[in-house]
Motif scaffolding. Structure first.
Motif, PDB file in Angstrom:
ATOM      1  N   PRO A 172       0.864  -1.400  -0.209  1.00 31.59           N
ATOM      2  CA  PRO A 172       0.605   0.251  -0.009  1.00 31.59           C
ATOM      3  C   PRO A 172       0.596   1.057  -0.225  1.00 31.59           C
ATOM      4  N   ASN A 173       2.276   0.951   0.473  1.00 34.23           N
ATOM      5  CA  ASN A 173       3.168   2.384   0.278  1.00 34.23           C
ATOM      6  C   ASN A 173       3.318   2.935  -0.954  1.00 34.23           C
ATOM      7  N   ILE A 174       3.569   2.028  -2.360  1.00 29.30           N
ATOM      8  CA  ILE A 174       3.635   2.504  -3.376  1.00 29.30           C
ATOM      9  C   ILE A 174       2.046   2.715  -3.933  1.00 29.30           C
ATOM     10  N   LYS A 175       2.289   4.242  -4.790  1.00 32.02           N
ATOM     11  CA  LYS A 175       0.968   4.450  -4.373  1.00 32.02           C
ATOM     12  C   LYS A 175       0.661   4.557  -6.619  1.00 32.02           C
ATOM     13  N   GLU A 176       1.097   3.604  -7.155  1.00 32.67           N
ATOM     14  CA  GLU A 176       1.293   3.912  -8.492  1.00 32.67           C
ATOM     15  C   GLU A 176       1.919   3.385  -8.753  1.00 32.67           C
ATOM     16  N   TYR A 177       0.936   2.456  -9.988  1.00 29.30           N
ATOM     17  CA  TYR A 177       1.181   1.398 -10.774  1.00 29.30           C
ATOM     18  C   TYR A 177       2.159   1.660 -11.892  1.00 29.30           C
ATOM     19  N   ASP A 178       2.842   0.926 -13.156  1.00 26.17           N
ATOM     20  CA  ASP A 178       4.163   1.132 -13.691  1.00 26.17           C
ATOM     21  C   ASP A 178       3.487   0.102 -14.470  1.00 26.17           C
ATOM     22  N   PRO A 212      -3.884 -11.083 -29.287  1.00 23.89           N
ATOM     23  CA  PRO A 212      -2.462 -11.503 -29.031  1.00 23.89           C
ATOM     24  C   PRO A 212      -2.357 -12.919 -29.777  1.00 23.89           C
ATOM     25  N   THR A 213      -1.064 -13.062 -30.366  1.00 18.31           N
ATOM     26  CA  THR A 213      -0.844 -14.020 -31.862  1.00 18.31           C
ATOM     27  C   THR A 213       0.079 -15.472 -31.240  1.00 18.31           C
ATOM     28  N   PHE A 214       0.525 -16.511 -32.201  1.00 19.53           N
ATOM     29  CA  PHE A 214       0.872 -17.497 -31.344  1.00 19.53           C
ATOM     30  C   PHE A 214       2.541 -16.408 -31.116  1.00 19.53           C
ATOM     31  N   LYS A 215       3.296 -15.646 -31.702  1.00 20.07           N
ATOM     32  CA  LYS A 215       4.255 -15.640 -30.645  1.00 20.07           C
ATOM     33  C   LYS A 215       3.506 -14.431 -30.224  1.00 20.07           C
ATOM     34  N   PRO A 216       4.653 -14.505 -28.405  1.00 19.23           N
ATOM     35  CA  PRO A 216       4.496 -13.878 -27.169  1.00 19.23           C
ATOM     36  C   PRO A 216       4.868 -12.000 -27.981  1.00 19.23           C
ATOM     37  N   ARG A 217       4.016 -10.967 -27.879  1.00 24.70           N
ATOM     38  CA  ARG A 217       4.518  -9.643 -28.112  1.00 24.70           C
ATOM     39  C   ARG A 217       5.894  -9.301 -27.874  1.00 24.70           C
ATOM     40  N   PRO A 218       6.828  -8.651 -27.891  1.00 26.75           N
ATOM     41  CA  PRO A 218       7.588  -8.195 -27.068  1.00 26.75           C
ATOM     42  C   PRO A 218       6.621  -6.895 -26.124  1.00 26.75           C
ATOM     43  N   LEU A 219       8.014  -6.385 -25.280  1.00 31.38           N
ATOM     44  CA  LEU A 219       6.841  -5.157 -24.435  1.00 31.38           C
ATOM     45  C   LEU A 219       6.774  -3.872 -25.518  1.00 31.38           C
ATOM     46  N   SER A 220       6.018  -2.782 -25.504  1.00 29.82           N
ATOM     47  CA  SER A 220       6.082  -1.854 -26.276  1.00 29.82           C
ATOM     48  C   SER A 220       6.990  -0.916 -25.529  1.00 29.82           C
ATOM     49  N   GLY A 221       7.469  -0.891 -24.732  1.00 33.56           N
ATOM     50  CA  GLY A 221       8.236   0.269 -24.309  1.00 33.56           C
ATOM     51  C   GLY A 221       7.572   1.442 -23.991  1.00 33.56           C
ATOM     52  N   LYS A 222       6.571   1.256 -24.515  1.00 29.12           N
ATOM     53  CA  LYS A 222       4.968   2.687 -23.235  1.00 29.12           C
ATOM     54  C   LYS A 222       5.195   2.284 -21.850  1.00 29.12           C
ATOM     55  N   THR A 223       5.681   2.920 -21.339  1.00 23.86           N
ATOM     56  CA  THR A 223       4.944   3.299 -19.896  1.00 23.86           C
ATOM     57  C   THR A 223       4.370   3.811 -19.515  1.00 23.86           C
ATOM     58  N   VAL A 224       3.040   3.525 -18.849  1.00 26.36           N
ATOM     59  CA  VAL A 224       1.988   4.485 -18.237  1.00 26.36           C
ATOM     60  C   VAL A 224       1.888   4.336 -16.857  1.00 26.36           C
ATOM     61  N   VAL A 225       2.533   5.482 -15.949  1.00 22.70           N
ATOM     62  CA  VAL A 225       1.962   5.683 -15.109  1.00 22.70           C
ATOM     63  C   VAL A 225       0.669   5.604 -13.973  1.00 22.70           C
ATOM     64  N   VAL A 226       0.033   4.921 -13.751  1.00 23.42           N
ATOM     65  CA  VAL A 226      -1.485   4.686 -12.877  1.00 23.42           C
ATOM     66  C   VAL A 226      -1.580   5.432 -12.069  1.00 23.42           C
ATOM     67  N   GLU A 227      -1.911   6.673 -11.101  1.00 21.75           N
ATOM     68  CA  GLU A 227      -2.101   6.368  -9.781  1.00 21.75           C
ATOM     69  C   GLU A 227      -3.092   5.873  -9.249  1.00 21.75           C
ATOM     70  N   LYS A 228      -2.405   5.046  -7.976  1.00 21.59           N
ATOM     71  CA  LYS A 228      -3.679   4.274  -7.544  1.00 21.59           C
ATOM     72  C   LYS A 228      -5.060   4.964  -6.324  1.00 21.59           C
ATOM     73  N   ALA A 229      -4.911   6.450  -6.546  1.00 19.17           N
ATOM     74  CA  ALA A 229      -6.072   6.885  -5.945  1.00 19.17           C
ATOM     75  C   ALA A 229      -7.048   7.426  -7.442  1.00 19.17           C
ATOM     76  N   ASP A 230      -6.284   6.578  -8.843  1.00 18.26           N
ATOM     77  CA  ASP A 230      -7.054   7.258  -9.779  1.00 18.26           C
ATOM     78  C   ASP A 230      -7.925   6.189 -10.052  1.00 18.26           C
ATOM     79  N   VAL A 231      -7.018   4.656  -9.547  1.00 15.60           N
ATOM     80  CA  VAL A 231      -8.389   2.837 -10.013  1.00 15.60           C
ATOM     81  C   VAL A 231      -9.307   2.860  -9.213  1.00 15.60           C
TER      82      VAL A 231
END
Length: 291
Positions: free
Chosen positions: A166-172, A190-209
């Motif tokens: 609970p001390n971590i206030k956001e999801y990366d 999804p496809t047969f081959k797992p897609r690599p990570l998109s490289g686009k990180t969104v920080v979502v605040e827990k208070a907004d979730v």
């Protein structure tokens, strides 16, 4: 005392005992799965806009599994036909192919499809915070197109400890490609081959979730019904494979030598159960994977 009508048909029904029994059993199975599918339909109809997941299941893998089960229905009929023509070796070949198809289906489900859900994350954004994440949700674009809004951001959780601390206030969240470009018309399935990570990180605040979790049953009603129905169906596949494997053992050869028609009847009854299992999946595939 010999039990009558084990091999020959009853004069009043035209069916032998086991065939009557399997049809009665399948009638109860229809009620079981019919109730579950009905629950799925009503839950989907009653879901609020944006709260019912779309495009999260692996259609190519699901298609492959569908073809495997349909093919196994054909091979089990060929196994039965081989017995009727008194071709025991051919029967064993077709039965082995049937078992192989069922095994591949289960392995794919347990090692590819289900584990992928446990590694995927979704965060439902509160209604009053949707505007804050509009660059990722793209609801203005969706409204122009007359499509349902998005209220969930999905992807891979980079700070796993955030789920329990609970001390971590956001999801990366390394978001799925569709959130990196909300105007992309593709569903980013999804496809047969797992897609690599998109490289686009969104920080979502827990208070907004409103709610967040991996794609496990507690994530949503959708995944609760998905895991329930596919899990129950998987148990039926396993049960059919156990029966088929038994009829590949030496006991089948002894029964064939004693009364080949009796063995043919047993395979026919087991095949009817297998056809029902395949039919259930033919309903599962479009309902969960395509719609």
């Amino acid at each position: 005392m010999e039990i009558p009508y084990e091999v020959s048909a009853r004069p009043d029904t035209g069916l032998y005992n086991a065939k009557i029994g399997i049809w009665l059993f399948l009638a109860s199975e229809v009620m079981l799965f019919g109730g579950l599918f009905s629950a799925y339909v009503f839950l989907r109809i009653g879901a609020l806009p944006g709260y019912w997941p779309h495009g999260l299941l692996n259609v190519p893998v699901g298609t492959m599994n569908t073809l495997l089960l349909i093919g196994s229905s054909v091979t089990v009929v060929l196994a039965w036909a081989s017995l009727k023509m008194r071709q025991f070796t051919q029967y064993r070949i077709w039965m082995a192919i049937t078992i192989l198809c069922g095994l591949i289906f289960l392995v794919v489900k347990l090692t590819i499809e289900w584990p992928a859900k446990f590694d995927h994350f979704g965060a439902y954004i509160k209604q009053d915070a949707l505007a804050k994440y509009e660059p990722y949700l793209g609801n203005n674009y969706l409204a122009e197109k007359g499509l349902q809004p998005r209220v969930e951001i999905t992807g891979h959780l980079l700070n796993d400890e955030a789920e329990k601390d609970p001390n971590i206030k956001e999801y990366d969240i390394d978001v799925d490609a569709i959130y990196a470009d909300p105007t992309n018309p593709e569903m980013d399935r999804p496809t047969f081959k797992p897609r690599p990570l998109s490289g686009k990180t969104v920080v979502v605040e827990k208070a907004d979730v409103e709610y967040a979790s991996m794609f496990v049953p507690r994530h949503s009603a959708y995944f609760q019904v998905y895991f329930l129905i596919t899990g129950l169906h998987g148990l039926h596949v396993l049960g059919g494979l156990i029966v088929f494997t038994y009829f590949m053992l030496p006991v089948s050869a002894r029964l064939y030598k004693k009364n080949p028609e009796h063995l043919a009847n047993r395979i026919e009854v087991a095949g009817l159960f297998w056809h029902f299992v395949d039919l259930v999946w033919i309903f599962v595939f479009p309902l969960f994977y395509l719609l």
